[in-house]
Design a protein around this motif. Structure first.
Motif, short mmCIF file in Angstrom:
data_model
loop_
_atom_site.label_atom_id
_atom_site.label_comp_id
_atom_site.label_asym_id
_atom_site.label_seq_id
_atom_site.Cartn_x
_atom_site.Cartn_y
_atom_site.Cartn_z
N GLY A 220 0.81 -1.21 0.00
CA GLY A 220 0.00 0.00 0.00
C GLY A 220 0.84 1.26 0.00
N LEU A 221 0.18 2.36 -0.29
CA LEU A 221 0.75 3.70 -0.25
C LEU A 221 0.04 4.47 0.87
CD1 LEU A 221 0.83 4.31 -4.11
CD2 LEU A 221 2.76 3.71 -2.64
N PRO A 222 0.47 5.68 1.17
CA PRO A 222 -0.12 6.39 2.32
C PRO A 222 -1.62 6.67 2.21
CG PRO A 222 2.01 7.34 1.78
CD PRO A 222 1.69 6.37 0.68
N ARG A 223 -2.18 6.70 0.99
CA ARG A 223 -3.60 7.00 0.85
C ARG A 223 -4.35 5.84 0.19
NH1 ARG A 223 -5.24 12.83 -1.32
NH2 ARG A 223 -7.12 12.23 -0.17
N PHE A 224 -5.66 5.79 0.47
CA PHE A 224 -6.57 4.83 -0.16
C PHE A 224 -6.11 3.38 0.07
CE2 PHE A 224 -6.41 8.55 -3.27
CZ PHE A 224 -7.36 9.27 -2.56
N ASN A 225 -5.75 3.08 1.29
CA ASN A 225 -5.10 1.82 1.61
C ASN A 225 -5.73 1.28 2.89
OD1 ASN A 225 -3.27 -0.12 2.58
ND2 ASN A 225 -1.69 1.38 3.01
N ALA A 226 -6.22 0.06 2.85
CA ALA A 226 -6.96 -0.51 3.98
C ALA A 226 -6.08 -0.92 5.15
CB ALA A 226 -7.78 -1.71 3.52
N ARG A 227 -4.77 -0.68 5.07
CA ARG A 227 -3.87 -0.96 6.19
C ARG A 227 -3.01 0.27 6.44
NH1 ARG A 227 -7.02 -4.34 6.57
NH2 ARG A 227 -6.78 -6.60 6.80
N LEU A 228 -3.64 1.33 6.90
CA LEU A 228 -2.91 2.58 7.10
C LEU A 228 -1.86 2.47 8.20
CD1 LEU A 228 -5.70 5.30 6.74
CD2 LEU A 228 -3.96 4.62 5.08
N ARG A 229 -2.01 1.48 9.10
CA ARG A 229 -1.05 1.34 10.19
C ARG A 229 0.22 0.60 9.77
NH1 ARG A 229 -2.60 -1.79 14.32
NH2 ARG A 229 -4.43 -2.67 13.31
N ALA A 230 0.24 0.04 8.58
CA ALA A 230 1.47 -0.58 8.08
C ALA A 230 2.48 0.52 7.75
CB ALA A 230 1.17 -1.41 6.84
N ASP A 231 3.76 0.12 7.64
CA ASP A 231 4.78 1.11 7.27
C ASP A 231 4.47 1.71 5.90
OD1 ASP A 231 6.07 0.66 9.62
OD2 ASP A 231 7.60 -0.67 8.79
N ASN A 232 4.05 0.83 4.97
CA ASN A 232 3.67 1.23 3.62
C ASN A 232 4.84 1.84 2.85
OD1 ASN A 232 0.90 0.37 3.67
ND2 ASN A 232 0.50 2.04 5.09
N PHE A 233 4.57 2.23 1.62
CA PHE A 233 5.59 2.78 0.75
C PHE A 233 5.16 4.17 0.29
CE2 PHE A 233 6.14 -1.74 0.63
CZ PHE A 233 7.52 -1.91 0.61
N THR A 234 6.12 4.97 -0.11
CA THR A 234 5.82 6.31 -0.61
C THR A 234 5.80 6.30 -2.13
OG1 THR A 234 8.14 7.02 -0.74
CG2 THR A 234 7.02 7.28 1.39
N GLU A 235 5.27 7.33 -2.69
CA GLU A 235 5.27 7.44 -4.15
C GLU A 235 6.70 7.46 -4.69
OE1 GLU A 235 2.86 10.74 -5.28
OE2 GLU A 235 1.05 9.95 -4.33
N ALA A 236 7.60 8.07 -3.90
CA ALA A 236 9.00 8.13 -4.33
C ALA A 236 9.66 6.75 -4.36
CB ALA A 236 9.78 9.06 -3.40
N ASP A 237 9.12 5.80 -3.58
CA ASP A 237 9.66 4.44 -3.56
C ASP A 237 9.31 3.63 -4.80
OD1 ASP A 237 10.79 4.61 -0.98
OD2 ASP A 237 8.88 4.09 -0.03
N LEU A 238 8.27 4.04 -5.52
CA LEU A 238 7.70 3.18 -6.56
C LEU A 238 8.69 2.76 -7.65
CD1 LEU A 238 4.09 4.59 -7.03
CD2 LEU A 238 4.72 2.28 -6.31
N PRO A 239 9.46 3.69 -8.24
CA PRO A 239 10.37 3.26 -9.31
C PRO A 239 11.37 2.20 -8.85
CG PRO A 239 10.11 5.64 -9.34
CD PRO A 239 9.48 5.16 -8.07
N ARG A 240 11.97 2.43 -7.69
CA ARG A 240 12.94 1.47 -7.17
C ARG A 240 12.28 0.13 -6.84
NH1 ARG A 240 15.34 1.86 -1.21
NH2 ARG A 240 16.57 -0.08 -1.16
N LEU A 241 11.10 0.21 -6.26
CA LEU A 241 10.41 -1.01 -5.85
C LEU A 241 9.98 -1.84 -7.05
CD1 LEU A 241 9.15 -2.81 -3.72
CD2 LEU A 241 7.18 -1.25 -3.63
N THR A 242 9.38 -1.21 -8.03
CA THR A 242 8.93 -1.98 -9.20
C THR A 242 10.11 -2.50 -10.00
OG1 THR A 242 8.67 0.11 -10.43
CG2 THR A 242 6.71 -0.80 -9.38
#
Length: 841
Positions: A30-52
């Motif tokens: 998940g990302l910080p918004r629209f995510n059913a597990r907001l309490r998880a650490d989650n990822f940022t939009e800036a993480d997406l290129p490296r992660l994918t």
């Protein structure tokens, strides 16, 4: 050979590495918004290129969870995020909101849309409805059994994803309003307060029932379907999903590892069978996929007790043991003796020095005894001085092993180093027949090459072409840019081809793949379309061209102020008719009573519209419930699930969408209107400000709002009546205590919440206090809303008349909102609350 995807959760970078290193085919995060597990650490939009890039290099698919409801003023942000995800080459988005699913298909066609379990898909009819939205995969509700899954016919409608491991919500996902009711923290917005894990007291017919140490009456054991892997593979399930984005990397490693072994073990077992893959009906029965060591690893990863959930049907005596609601681990035995500085334990897994244990004393779990074992001597466990109050421990107490440092070290070692990038995955299709060439087609994305053997297949006297043999030969791709993925074989089981020819085919396949021109970057086709879609919905509203009947071509200002009433008893029906209510929604536990109720109302008054409510849930094989409604010949039907929407699609009955369809934005509303729903009940997840935003974004004439109700908090397959008032496992053996007793659940602050059973033996826990929107009525009316509803629960005739008349006077301008609240409180000491409609600062 069907090879399912293993889908692992990832709440952090470490979890991603743990999932990939231990064999996940895909991860969801998940990302910080629209995510059913907001309490998880989650990822940022800036993480997406490296992660994918990381996942793509290792052949692992990336799915992003956008599995919450989207409010009207959030659609622009959601569109921007969809465009970003498409540009980041994410493989799919997992979506709850119907409007967001529609927006994703229009804005980012390269993104596959998977319908989240939050969409509450429980039947083939519901899945067919989701398919019309452009959904590419359906994540089914956890409450389905193997027999019910069989009725979906595998991927006949859509590819199916099923949860195989992890925590079970007691309520149907997407239908739980408990966090919203208790603390305005919506589970449909990623803020579940886990009220199902709290202790409750059962009251039966007004008296507390002694259940001994069973207090966690709504806390299911965790799902563990590792032994059901072979059966699920036979049913054609596309993806096996592990729950746990809030869990540790060690949990992800442990569970992924066990299920990877189970899947691969079943594939190897079937590959070794000397028979054609075209007919598995006579193959050996599937064998259990997990041994004692596997189960120990699963228990130590995280466990409130492991059970198969609903996969083998309901079992109300086992699903909820009710003795604890938090992590325990592996059972370490029972205390047989308590010494001055030690306890003697027997009957469970052994505890070693350094292991963590907890004593289940039946008391407050926040003050229970536990600690690390200092010394273990046979069955005697010693602890550091002062760590355990032995006076609180007694013989017979259960002991649980909560931590195993040695296992944790082994699991951490499994992902200590990043797995190396692997070759590009090939999907291989092999076919042939005796005296004909073997045909091999290799595919990677849009690239495909087809080869044929230079000699025909011959009858085999020994070493036939089994799947295992073909996988072994074509899987020898070391030193190349490729790796073997799914293998499908269509050939007799008694043919052969020399190894030298198989090797030649493999070498030619690699050479032709390497020589193929590199594919140009695939255009995502993404572009902003939100404004266009909203304009289209407003245009449809102006012309009402999507509606089939002229009577619906009206604007809000043409509609009279209308108050409808939901009735659950004949007494309430009589009260509503006496008050002159123009439309009644009937919601009976026994749908067979609908026909007589409709006839009785029509014999009493003329002109009253009668709408019959569907159950909140419709499972595979339950279409007969809809037929009962249709045969009662009402004016219309109150649609409560997507299966009902699909089944009644071509019915001449008028159709109204209820709150359970989760209408939270104009795109959802517009799509449902196009599916022939004339009016939509506003989602109970919206506060007053969000209701007003919806009325501003879409025509108010589309909507109805519930002004008065007891909020339906938990809606669940778990039956409180059968579990705690009987020894029966299901409706055939429970003796139906729901027909003889009034049951409430008392929470920690003393509120007693009514429990009701429906036609499918599903339970709803309603909030004790009624919620009223009277304080916001004037604002809703000024915004153009003309249709309102009162929902009765268990009120008698006098109370029903009092409530209905109070709201009629409010709408006629003869009673102020504060006076209405005071009047209702005079007759009910609990009064009413503005509840979920309250706008927090």
């Amino acid at each position: 050979m069907h090879q399912p995807e293993l889908l692992a959760p990832a709440g952090s970078w470490e979890c991603v590495r743990a999932a990939v290193a231990n064999g996940a085919d895909a991860v969801y995060f998940g990302l910080p918004r629209f995510n059913a597990r907001l309490r998880a650490d989650n990822f940022t939009e800036a993480d997406l290129p490296r992660l994918t890039d990381y996942l793509r290099a290792r052949g692992v698919r990336a799915y992003v969870t956008l599995n919450t409801l989207i409010f009207s003023d959030e659609l622009a942000a959601a569109e921007r995020l969809l465009l970003l995800l498409a540009d980041s080459r994410v493989d799919a988005v997992i979506v709850q909101d119907l409007g967001l699913a529609r927006l994703a298909r229009e804005v980012a066609p390269s993104l596959a849309v998977h319908a989240s379990t939050q969409m509450t898909l429980t039947s083939p009819e519901g899945v067919a409805c989701a398919k019309k939205l452009g959904v590419a995969r359906a994540v089914l509700a956890r409450e389905l059994s193997l027999r019910e899954l069989e009725k979906f016919n595998g991927a006949a409608i859509l590819p199916l994803e099923v949860f195989v491991h992890g925590a079970l919500c007691v309520a149907y996902s997407g239908q739980c309003l408990t966090s919203e009711a208790f603390g305005q923290r919506s589970a449909n917005r990623g803020e579940c307060a886990q009220a199902c894990r709290l202790p409750y007291t059962l009251t039966v017919d007004g008296a507390s029932k002694d259940l001994g140490d069973r207090r966690y009456l709504l806390s299911p054991q965790d799902l563990a379907a590792v032994n059901e892997v072979p059966l699920l593979m036979r049913l054609g399930v596309t993806s096996f999903k592990i729950e746990g984005r809030l869990k540790s990397p060690e949990y992800v490693a442990a569970v992924t590892q066990v299920y990877r072994q189970a899947i691969d073990g079943e594939i190897s077992r079937r590959d070794a069978e000397p028979q054609s893959l075209l007919d598995r009906k006579n193959s050996a029965p599937p064998r259990p996929g997990a041994n004692q060591t596997d189960f120990y690893q699963l228990e130590m990863a995280f466990s409130r007790g492991l059970f198969t959930g609903w996969l083998h049907g309901v079992d109300h005596q086992r699903l909820v043991h009710a003795r604890f609601g938090k992590k325990r681990g592996a059972f370490a035995g029972q205390v047989s003796a308590v010494g001055r500085d030690h306890v003697t334990v027997s009957g469970g897994v052994a505890a070693r020095p350094g292991d963590g244990v907890v004593f289940d004393t039946g008391g407050d779990p926040d003050h229970e005894q536990g600690g690390r074992v200092y010394q273990a001597d046979g069955g005697r466990l010693f602890f550091a001085h002062g760590k355990i109050d032995f006076s609180q421990v007694k013989a017979g107490d259960r002991v649980w092993k909560t931590d195993d440092p040695q296992l944790d070290r082994e699991l951490r070692n499994s992902f200590r180093h990043d797995p190396p990038p692997r070759g590009k995955e090939l999907a291989l299709s092999v076919s042939g027949a005796a005296n004909a060439p073997l045909t091999v087609t290799a595919r990677h994305g849009d690239l495909a090459v087809t080869l044929r053997s230079q000699m025909p297949l011959q009858h085999a006297r020994r070493q036939p072409l089994t799947v295992a043999r073909l996988r072994a030969q074509f899987g020898r791709l070391g030193g190349t840019a490729w790796t073997l993925g799914p293998l499908t074989v269509t050939a007799p089981d008694d043919v052969m081809l020399p190894v030298s020819e198989l090797n030649r085919l493999r070498r030619e396949m690699v050479a032709r793949l390497d020589a193929a021109p590199s594919a140009a970057p695939v255009a995502t086709g993404s572009r902003p379309r939100l404004k266009e879609l909203l304009a289209q919905s407003h245009g449809a509203a102006e012309s009402d061209s999507v509606q089939k009947t002229p009577r619906l071509r009206v604007s809000a200002r043409d509609l009279p102020l209308t108050l409808s009433v939901t009735c659950r008893t004949n007494e309430q029906i009589d009260a509503a008719l006496a008050c002159g209510v123009p439309r009644l929604y009937l919601d009976f536990e026994d749908l067979r009573r609908y026909r007589d109720a409709v006839a009785r109302i029509r014999a009493t008054v003329s002109g009253a519209e009668i709408f019959l409510a569907t159950p909140r849930i419709q499972k595979a094989g339950e279409q007969g419930l809809f037929q009962l409604i249709a045969s009662a010949a009402p004016a219309g039907v109150l649609i409560r699930n997507l299966g009902a929407l699909s089944w009644f699609q071509d019915s001449p009955l008028r159709k109204v969408g209820d709150f359970s369809l989760n209408v939270a934005n104009p795109l959802t509303a517009d799509w449902l209107r196009r599916e022939q729903l004339e009016t939509l009940t506003v989602s109970y997840d919206l506060n007053a400000g969000q209701v007003l935003a919806l009325l501003a974004a879409a025509p108010p004439a589309w909507f109805e709002l519930t002004l008065h109700q007891h909020l339906p908090m938990f809606h669940m397959e778990h039956c409180v009546f059968a579990a705690f008032l009987s020894t029966g496992s299901d409706s055939r053996t429970c003796g139906r205590p729901c027909e003889r007793h009034t049951v409430r659940l008392r929470d920690r602050v003393g509120a007693e919440h009514p429990v009701k059973a429906d036609v499918g033996c599903r339970n709803t826990v309603f909030h004790q206090r009624a919620q009223s929107g009277a304080a916001f009525y004037a604002q809703f009316q000024r915004a153009g809303l003309r249709r309102y509803r009162v929902e009765l629960l268990d009120e008698n005739a006098a109370d029903a008349r009092r409530i209905i008349s109070a709201y009629q006077e409010l709408m006629a301008g003869r009673l102020a909102a504060d006076a209405l609240s005071a009047r209702l409180k005079t007759h009910n000491q609990l009064g009413v609350t503005s509840g979920t409609l309250t706008v927090l600062a």
